[in-house]
Design a protein around this motif. Structure first.
Motif, PDB file in Angstrom:
ATOM      1  N   GLY A 306       0.813  -1.214   0.000  1.00  0.00           N
ATOM      2  CA  GLY A 306       0.000   0.000   0.000  1.00  0.00           C
ATOM      3  C   GLY A 306       0.842   1.257   0.000  1.00  0.00           C
ATOM      4  N   GLY A 310       0.853   4.176  -2.693  1.00  0.00           N
ATOM      5  CA  GLY A 310       0.562   5.531  -2.239  1.00  0.00           C
ATOM      6  C   GLY A 310       1.612   6.537  -2.644  1.00  0.00           C
ATOM      7  N   PHE A 340      -1.363   2.765   2.099  1.00  0.00           N
ATOM      8  CA  PHE A 340      -1.600   3.846   1.148  1.00  0.00           C
ATOM      9  C   PHE A 340      -1.792   5.167   1.888  1.00  0.00           C
ATOM     10  CE2 PHE A 340      -4.578   6.510  -1.219  1.00  0.00           C
ATOM     11  CZ  PHE A 340      -4.002   6.568  -2.472  1.00  0.00           C
TER      12      PHE A 340
END
Length: 343
Positions: A306, A310, A340
């Motif tokens: 994530g 991101g 993220f």
């Protein structure tokens, strides 16, 4: 990050799946969602919101009209023909058979429009598939309105659904429709990044000849894993779509090191290509204990995944796909979203 989710997913709950030569409870079942919702609430990731009505317009731009009509009417036709159980394909068109005629008989229609017989249609499937798409559309509108990211808790999933066939538990390709909505909203280039263990053959099929939507995927080698007949390195698109398609197949036993290296390679390609919006087909079946995959990612690895996504800094919609280690599907999914957010 807000999550968009419809209770109507429960309307789709086939009672059997053919697996290993016997009928079993489907791996893709409503309880998957409960574990994800539990983690979202426990970790207070953000508000959980019901979507508004579905808008079939963007889907109709991508998907065959006859196919959509079939999904809407198949169960009623099946019952009207005197069939007692759920709609399950007995076969599919094979090599050197005709693919240019759609049978009138419902048995033939099912075989024509299905590409994987583990996927059954029930009386509630069409409404559930529409509600899944509505969640994806609501997440797209959230991001198009200025949010950095949003999560569509889609069920049933979508990435195996092509423009004119269902299978792999998928009926309407939510991620593809979200990408089309970004294009309709003015984004010049959109990427669908598929991190599900299984190759997103449906998404690849839909954008095969499109130069404005990149499909990028990390998945199990199709020599060893479903969908078997798509996901090889020489699949790079055709016409205007030649080039943006980018897939990375990995062998049984792959751990997070080589998996993350493959992800970084795709991220570099996405950046170089100039994507203005990102749709993530978020499957977490690369997990080490997933019953129908062979990668070896652990739960903390999904946090790092994530973060890597991101750091791209793109407006991002996550659409839920696979993940069948039921007790960990919530942890692994929310780890991606939390990573993220951390980035």
């Amino acid at each position: 990050m807000r999550t968009f989710f419809s209770e109507d997913h429960r309307l789709h709950f086939p009672q059997a799946e053919l697996s290993g030569g016997e009928f079993v409870t489907p791996y893709e079942r409503p309880s998957r969602v409960e574990y994800i919702l539990g983690q979202l609430k426990e970790r207070r990731l953000g508000e959980i919101v019901a979507p508004g009505p579905v808008d079939m317009g963007p889907a109709e731009r991508l998907l065959d009209a006859g196919f959509l009509r079939f999904l809407e009417t198949a169960y009623d036709e099946w019952k009207a023909a005197g069939q007692g159980g759920e709609v399950i394909a007995a076969g599919m068109p094979t090599r050197r058979q005709r693919h240019d005629r759609i049978p009138r008989n419902i048995d033939g229609k099912v075989e024509y429009y299905c590409h994987a017989s583990e996927t059954a249609i029930t009386g509630g499937t069409w409404r559930a598939a529409q509600s899944s798409l509505a969640s994806a559309q609501a997440a797209q509108r959230e991001v198009a309105g200025g949010a950095r990211g949003a999560f569509a808790l889609c069920r049933p999933p979508g990435h195996h659904a092509t423009s004119d066939q269902y299978g792999g538990y998928c009926f309407i390709n939510n991620a593809a429709v979200v990408a089309e909505m970004f294009r309709m909203g003015g984004a010049r280039r959109v990427t669908v990044l598929d991190v599900d263990f299984h190759h997103g053959n449906g998404t690849q099929d839909i954008f095969w000849r499109r130069g404005d939507v990149m499909f990028a995927s990390i998945h199990g080698d199709p020599l060893d894993a479903y969908p078997y007949f798509a996901g090889y390195a020489d699949e790079i698109g055709e016409g205007e779509g030649k080039g943006p398609t980018s897939t990375c197949r990995l062998p049984p036993g792959t751990g997070y090191g080589p998996w993350a290296e493959a992800l970084d390679g795709l991220i570099a390609r996405i950046r170089d290509w100039g994507a203005e919006a990102l749709v993530v087909s978020l499957g977490v079946d690369a997990y080490k204990d997933d019953p129908i995959s062979f990668f070896k990612l652990d739960s903390p690895d999904f946090l790092d995944c994530g973060r890597r996504i991101g750091r791209m800094g793109l407006p991002t919609v996550f659409c839920m796909e696979g993940g069948y280690a039921i007790e960990q599907v919530g942890v692994n999914t929310v780890n991606v979203l939390e990573g993220f957010e951390d980035a």
